[in-house]
Design a protein around this motif. Structure first.
Motif, PDB file in Angstrom:
ATOM      1  N   ARG A 703       0.783  -1.173   0.004  1.00  0.00           N
ATOM      2  CA  ARG A 703      -0.018   0.097  -0.043  1.00  0.00           C
ATOM      3  C   ARG A 703       1.031   1.223  -0.050  1.00  0.00           C
ATOM      4  NH1 ARG A 703      -5.188  -1.330   1.519  1.00  0.00           N
ATOM      5  NH2 ARG A 703      -5.426  -3.725   0.851  1.00  0.00           N
ATOM      6  N   ASN A 704       0.288   2.449  -0.508  1.00  0.00           N
ATOM      7  CA  ASN A 704       1.016   3.737  -0.282  1.00  0.00           C
ATOM      8  C   ASN A 704       0.439   4.439   0.919  1.00  0.00           C
ATOM      9  OD1 ASN A 704       2.334   6.152  -0.340  1.00  0.00           O
ATOM     10  ND2 ASN A 704       0.951   6.830  -2.284  1.00  0.00           N
ATOM     11  N   TYR A 705       0.755   4.067   2.090  1.00  0.00           N
ATOM     12  CA  TYR A 705      -0.026   4.606   3.137  1.00  0.00           C
ATOM     13  C   TYR A 705       0.460   6.017   3.249  1.00  0.00           C
ATOM     14  CZ  TYR A 705      -2.052   0.083   4.796  1.00  0.00           C
ATOM     15  OH  TYR A 705      -2.797  -1.052   4.539  1.00  0.00           O
ATOM     16  N   ASP A 706       1.342   6.806   2.615  1.00  0.00           N
ATOM     17  CA  ASP A 706       1.392   8.199   2.453  1.00  0.00           C
ATOM     18  C   ASP A 706       0.361   8.802   2.049  1.00  0.00           C
ATOM     19  OD1 ASP A 706       3.813   7.477   3.433  1.00  0.00           O
ATOM     20  OD2 ASP A 706       5.084   7.694   1.534  1.00  0.00           O
ATOM     21  N   ARG A 707      -0.428   8.048   1.476  1.00  0.00           N
ATOM     22  CA  ARG A 707      -1.744   8.860   0.624  1.00  0.00           C
ATOM     23  C   ARG A 707      -3.119   8.839   1.725  1.00  0.00           C
ATOM     24  NH1 ARG A 707      -3.869   4.689  -3.697  1.00  0.00           N
ATOM     25  NH2 ARG A 707      -2.129   5.232  -4.874  1.00  0.00           N
ATOM     26  N   MET A 708      -2.829   8.277   2.864  1.00  0.00           N
ATOM     27  CA  MET A 708      -4.005   8.164   3.744  1.00  0.00           C
ATOM     28  C   MET A 708      -4.632   9.422   3.881  1.00  0.00           C
ATOM     29  SD  MET A 708      -4.060   5.753   7.118  1.00  0.00           S
ATOM     30  CE  MET A 708      -4.554   7.151   8.113  1.00  0.00           C
ATOM     31  N   GLU A 709      -3.966  10.390   4.165  1.00  0.00           N
ATOM     32  CA  GLU A 709      -4.705  11.603   4.443  1.00  0.00           C
ATOM     33  C   GLU A 709      -5.486  12.166   3.456  1.00  0.00           C
ATOM     34  OE1 GLU A 709      -5.278  13.291   7.399  1.00  0.00           O
ATOM     35  OE2 GLU A 709      -4.161  11.676   7.975  1.00  0.00           O
ATOM     36  N   VAL A 710      -5.076  12.061   2.063  1.00  0.00           N
ATOM     37  CA  VAL A 710      -5.737  12.554   1.187  1.00  0.00           C
ATOM     38  C   VAL A 710      -6.857  11.363   0.668  1.00  0.00           C
ATOM     39  CG1 VAL A 710      -4.269  14.303  -0.141  1.00  0.00           C
ATOM     40  CG2 VAL A 710      -4.094  11.855  -0.800  1.00  0.00           C
ATOM     41  N   ALA A 711      -6.527  10.219   0.765  1.00  0.00           N
ATOM     42  CA  ALA A 711      -7.547   9.143   0.689  1.00  0.00           C
ATOM     43  C   ALA A 711      -8.904   9.304   1.329  1.00  0.00           C
ATOM     44  CB  ALA A 711      -6.860   7.614   0.586  1.00  0.00           C
ATOM     45  N   LYS A 712      -8.703  10.008   2.468  1.00  0.00           N
ATOM     46  CA  LYS A 712      -9.942  10.202   3.403  1.00  0.00           C
ATOM     47  C   LYS A 712     -10.860  11.161   2.728  1.00  0.00           C
ATOM     48  CE  LYS A 712      -7.635   9.985   7.914  1.00  0.00           C
ATOM     49  NZ  LYS A 712      -7.167  10.931   8.919  1.00  0.00           N
ATOM     50  N   MET A 713     -10.487  11.926   1.778  1.00  0.00           N
ATOM     51  CA  MET A 713     -11.448  12.902   1.057  1.00  0.00           C
ATOM     52  C   MET A 713     -12.148  12.308   0.020  1.00  0.00           C
ATOM     53  SD  MET A 713     -10.085  15.419   2.684  1.00  0.00           S
ATOM     54  CE  MET A 713      -8.522  16.481   2.976  1.00  0.00           C
ATOM     55  N   VAL A 714     -11.855  10.856  -0.255  1.00  0.00           N
ATOM     56  CA  VAL A 714     -12.579  10.318  -1.392  1.00  0.00           C
ATOM     57  C   VAL A 714     -13.622   9.765  -0.727  1.00  0.00           C
ATOM     58  CG1 VAL A 714     -12.308   8.444  -3.198  1.00  0.00           C
ATOM     59  CG2 VAL A 714     -10.356   9.926  -2.636  1.00  0.00           C
ATOM     60  N   PRO A 715     -14.833  10.191  -1.290  1.00  0.00           N
ATOM     61  CA  PRO A 715     -16.414   9.512  -0.792  1.00  0.00           C
ATOM     62  C   PRO A 715     -16.631   8.412  -1.616  1.00  0.00           C
ATOM     63  CG  PRO A 715     -16.653  11.335  -2.472  1.00  0.00           C
ATOM     64  CD  PRO A 715     -15.106  11.389  -2.346  1.00  0.00           C
ATOM     65  N   ALA A 716     -15.861   7.107  -1.218  1.00  0.00           N
ATOM     66  CA  ALA A 716     -16.299   5.884  -1.867  1.00  0.00           C
ATOM     67  C   ALA A 716     -16.634   4.862  -1.078  1.00  0.00           C
ATOM     68  CB  ALA A 716     -14.671   5.328  -2.641  1.00  0.00           C
TER      69      ALA A 716
END
Ligand code: HDD
Length: 716
Positions: A703-716
Motif C-alpha cells: 500500500r501507499n499509506y502516505d496517501r492516507m490523508e488525501v485518501a480520506k477525502m474520497v467519498p467511496a
C-alpha cells in the motif's frame, strides 16, 4: 482422488502415504450402498404402488437419510471458522545445545505438518474478515510423535489464567438473549468485560490495530505465545517462545475494505489460501525462537509466565531455525480441516511446558473438548490426527475403535503378554517431564508480578507508524460506538487513557464523550472475594523500552515480490493490445494474477481483434477483492468504461484503500473522471503511461499509506 492427481504438486510425505490408505476416489466407480451393494436408483423411494406410501423396507432410502440426519458435529466452541493445508517443516540448523527433540536436530528431515488458521469468535459460517485474533495451529507429525504448536497470530493472549477463559468467550460471543452480534467484538458484553479486566488490554490493542484484519492468512505472523521449555540431552532446560514469520511479509487491509470484503466474498481468506497453494505459490513461514536461559527467568520487567506479555525482540532476538511450507490443499474439508484435533498436550521429548497458568489450564481443555466435538476417546485414530510414530498401550475399546489389538492382555504389568507393551527409559527415547523444583504453598491467587497491564499496550502503541495509530483509534471508536451503555464506554475510555492519553482523547471525540479522570470502583475488579483488591490495582505504566520496531506491521512488510497479488484490469472491447501485453506480461512474469473486469462476462476483443477471457463483469465483483488496478488505453474501451458508474467507484475505492493504480493511453480519462484525478499528481503509487516496473514495485509495497490523508477525502 489420490495425492498425485488432484492437480497440485503432491507434497508427498510419510503422512501423505498414511492418508493415502484412507482416501477414496469415486472416479469410474459405480454407486453402492455403504456395504458395497450396487444401486440403480438414487431419486425414488420404494413405494407400495406408483402413488402409494413409502415402505419401511427401503433400507437404501433409510441409509441415505439416516446418514444425512447425522452429518453435523458440534462446531468448535472457539476457532470454529478455519482453513487448513498440508505442508512440511525443514530445519536450517541443529540446536542440540537447547533441545534433544529430533525435529530440531535432524537437518535432513522433512517433518510433515498440517496447519489450521481460524478466527476466534465467529461461527463456522462467519465471514473471514471479522476483526479478530487468528488461530495459527500447527500439527507436526514427527518421527517421535505428534507435536501441536497451537498458537495465534498475535503474540499475547487476552488473559493470564485459564480460569477466566469461559468469561472471556461468553462476553465476546453473541449476547445470550438475542444471539447477536455474529463474529464481532463490538458489543456491550465484551466491553463490559474488557473494561473490568485490564489484563486484556494488551491483546485487545493488537486486535484494534490492523493486525485484527489481515490481508491474507499467508501474510500474518504466528506465535506460540506461552513460554515453553526446551530440554537438551544433558537434561538442561531453556525457556523458549516460538514465532512464525511469513516470507510473504505481514500485510493487512483497512477496516473499510474488511467490511466490504465480508459482503463481496465472505470466504476471502479461505479462497486466497486455497488458490495460492493450487497455483503452486506455496506460502512459507520461518520459525524463530527466543531462547532464555533458566537463570535469566527473573531478569525482565515482566513475568515470563504471563501470557499477556511479549518479550521484545530488542531484548531477546529471534534465532531463525527452520521453515514451514504449505504445499498441498486438503482433499476433504470435513475429514481433515474439521476433524483435525489440536492439543497443547501433544508434545515430544525435548520439549516441555512452563508453569504459565494459562497454558496449564489449556492442558486440560483441549482433550476434553474433542470428546464432545468428535464424540469418542478414539479421536486420535481419525486419519488426520494419527501419529506416524508406532503406538501401543493398554487403552482399549470405546466408540469407533478403529484398530484391532491382538493378544490376551490389556494391563500392565503382565507376563501373559510377554510383558508387552514394555516401558522404555529416557535414553531409549521415552518422554519424561522436566524435573522442576517446586516449593510453595497451595494457593488460589495471582502473583503480583503479573499486575502490570498498561506498560506493554503502551509500548505497542508507541511502536506503531502514524497510519497504524490512526487506524487503531478508528477501530476503538467504531467498536465503542456500538456499545449502548455509557458507563461501559467511559470505563473503557479510562482504560485506554492509561495506555495513551492522546489516543483516549481521539476516541472520546469520536464518541462525543469526555475521558474520565477516574472511574467508580477499582478498575481491576475483584476476581476473588478474598483478594486485596487495592493491592491488585495496576501500577502506572513503566517505560523499559521506548519503542520496539518489530511490533509495527511495517517491520516485516517487505514482500519478496508480487506473486499471487490480484490485479484488476479494467477494459472493454477495443482496449489497446500493445499496452495491455506490455503490462500484463510483466505482471504475469512476476506471478501476479491478472483478471479482466469488463462491462460484461464472457470475452472482450482487443485492438488487434483477439478475444480475451473476462474474469468478471463489473457488476459481479468489487474493487476490494483486488490488490491493484490497471487501465489500458484504447478510446473505445475507455469510453465504454466511462458509461458505467461502477468503474468510477471501483477506481475511487482502490485509491481510497491506498492501492497502486496504473493507466496507459486513454486510461487516464477514467482517472480524471474520478477523485483520483484531483490527487494523483503527487502520488507515488499512481502511474501514467508505460511504467510496468514501477507499478510492480508499488504493488510489492502492498500500500501507499502516505496517501492516507488525501485518501480520506474520497467519498467511496
Ligand atoms: Fe484455545 C481451540 C489457540 C487459550 C480452549 N485455541 C484453539 C485453536 C487455537 C487456539 C488456534 C483452534 C485449533 C484448531 O484449529 O482446531 N487458545 C489458543 C491460544 C491460547 C488459547 C494461542 C492462549 C495462548 N484455549 C485457551 C484457553 C482455553 C482454550 C485458556 C481453555 C481453558 N481452545 C480451547 C478449546 C478449543 C480451542 C475450547 C476449541 C476447539 C478445540 O479446542 O479443539 O479447547
Amino acid at each position: 482422488m489420490s495425492a498425485k492427481d488432484n492437480g497440485v504438486p503432491s507434497g508427498q510425505s510419510a503422512k501423505q502415504d498414511q492418508l493415502d490408505q484412507f482416501r477414496s476416489d469415486a472416479t469410474d466407480q459405480p454407486m453402492t450402498t455403504n456395504m458395497g451393494l450396487k444401486v440403480n436408483d438414487a431419486g425414488n423411494s420404494l413405494k407400495a404402488g406408483i402413488r402409494g406410501g413409502t415402505l419401511l423396507e427401503d433400507f437404501w432410502l433409510r441409509e441415505k437419510i439416516n446418514h444425512f440426519d447425522h452429518e453435523r458435529i458440534p462446531e468448535r466452541i472457539v476457532h470454529a471458522r478455519g482453513s487448513a493445508a498440508h505442508g512440511v517443516f525443514e530445519l536450517y540448523e541443529a540446536i542440540p545445545q537447547f533441545t534433544k527433540a529430533g525435529i530440531f536436530n535432524d537437518v535432513g528431515r522433512k517433518t510433515p505438518v498440517f496447519t489450521r488458521f481460524s478466527t476466534v469468535a465467529g461461527s463456522k459460517g462467519s465471514p473471514d474478515l471479522a476483526r479478530d485474533v487468528r488461530g495459527f495451529a500447527v500439527k507436526f507429525y514427527t518421527e517421535e510423535g505428534v507435536w501441536d504448536l497451537v498458537g495465534n497470530d498475535i503474540p499475547v493472549f487476552f488473559i493470564q489464567d485459564a480460569m477466566k477463559f469461559p468469561d472471556l468467550i461468553h462476553s465476546v460471543k453473541p449476547e445470550p438473549d438475542r444471539e447477536i452480534p455474529q463474529a464481532q467484538s463490538a458489543h456491550d458484553t465484551f466491553y463490559d468485560w474488557v473494561s473490568l479486566t485490564p489484563e486484556a488490554l494488551h491483546n485487545h490493542i493488537w486486535v484494534m490495530s490492523d493486525r485484527g484484519i489481515p490481508r491474507s492468512l499467508r501474510m500474518m505472523q504466528g506465535f506460540g505465545i506461552h513460554t515453553f521449555r526446551m530440554i537438551n540431552d544433558e537434561g538442561v532446560a531453556h525457556f523458549v517462545r516460538f514465532h512464525w514469520n511469513p516470507v510473504q511479509g505481514t500485510h493487512s487491509v483497512t477496516w473499510d475494505e474488511a467490511v466490504k470484503i465480508n459482503g463481496a466474498d465472505p470466504d476471502f481468506h479461505r479462497r486466497d489460501l486455497w488458490d495460492a497453494i493450487d497455483a503452486g505459490q506455496f506460502p512459507e513461514w520461518e520459525l524463530g525462537l527466543q531462547i532464555i536461559p533458566e537463570e535469566d527467568e527473573h531478569k525482565f520487567d515482566f513475568d515470563l509466565l504471563d501470557a499477556t506479555k511479549l518479550i521484545p525482540e530488542e531484548m531477546v532476538p529471534l534465532q531463525v531455525v527452520g521453515k514451514m511450507t504449505l504445499n498441498r490443499n486438503p482433499d476433504n474439508f470435513f475429514a481433515e480441516t474439521e476433524q483435525v484435533a489440536f492439543l497443547p498436550t501433544h508434545l515430544v521429548p525435548g520439549l516441555d511446558f512452563s508453569n504459565d497458568p494459562l497454558l496449564q489450564g489449556r492442558l486440560f481443555s483441549y482433550r476434553d473438548t474433542q470428546l464432545s466435538r468428535l464424540g469418542s476417546v478414539n479421536f486420535e485414530q481419525i486419519p488426520i490426527n494419527r501419529t506416524l510414530a508406532p503406538n501401543h498401550n493398554d487403552q482399549r475399546d470405546g466408540h469407533m475403535q478403529m484398530s484391532v489389538p491382538k493378544g490376551k492382555t490389556a494391563y500392565f504389568p503382565n507376563t501373559l503378554g510377554g510383558g508387552c507393551p514394555f516401558l522404555t527409559s529416557q535414553k531409549e527415547g521415552a518422554f519424561e517431564s522436566y524435573t522442576e523444583r517446586i516449593d510453595g504453598n497451595k494457593i488460589r491467587a495471582r502473583s503480583e508480578s503479573f499486575v502490570d497491564y498498561y506498560s506493554q499496550p503502551a509500548l505497542f502503541y508507541r511502536s506503531l507508524t502514524d497510519w497504524e495509530k490512526a487506524h487503531t483509534a478508528d477501530a476503538y471508536t467504531f467498536e465503542l460506538g456500538k456499545c449502548t451503555y455509557p458507563h461501559v464506554q467511559k470505563r473503557m475510555l479510562y482504560q485506554i487513557s492509561q495506555i495513551d492519553e492522546a489516543l483516549a482523547q481521539q476516541v472520546a471525540e469520536g464518541l462525543g464523550l469526555e475521558v474520565p479522570d477516574s472511574v467508580d470502583g477499582p478498575v481491576n475488579q475483584a476476581i476473588s472475594a478474598d483478594a486485596d483488591v487495592e493491592k491488585m490495582q495496576p501500577p502506572k505504566k513503566k517505560i523499559y523500552l521506548d519503542k520496539s520496531d518489530a511490533l509495527s506491521l511495517t517491520f516485516r512488510m517487505g514482500s519478496k515480490g508480487i506473486a499471487t497479488r490480484q490485479i484488476a484490469v479494467l477494459a472493454a472491447d477495443g482496449f489497446d493490445a500493445e499496452d495491455f501485453t506490455a503490462m500484463t506480461d510483466k505482471l504475469k512474469a512476476e506471478n501476479a494474477v491478472v483478471k479482466i473486469v469488463a462491462p460484461h462476462g464472457g470475452t472482450i476483443t482487443c485492438s488487434k481483434g483477439h478475444d480475451h477471457e473476462v474474469f468478471s463483469g463489473i457488476m459481479m465483483t468489487e474493487s476490494v477483492l483486488f490488490d491493484a488496478v490497471y487501465i489500458p488505453g484504447g478510446k473505445k474501451s475507455v469510453d465504454a468504461l466511462l458509461k458505467k458508474a461502477k468503474y468510477k467507484k471501483f477506481v475511487d475505492e482502490a485509491f481510497m484503500h491506498c492501492k497502486a493504480i496504473a493507466v496507459d493511453g486513454e486510461g487516464i480519462q477514467l482517472l480524471k473522471a474520478t477523485h483520483v484525478g484531483e490527487y494523483m499528481d503527487d502520488d507515488k503509487a499512481v502511474f501514467v503511461d508505460g511504467k510496468p516496473q514501477a507499478f510492480v514495485d508499488a504493488i510489492a509495497q502492498h500500500r501507499n499509506y502516505d496517501r492516507m490523508e488525501v485518501a480520506k477525502m474520497v467519498p467511496a
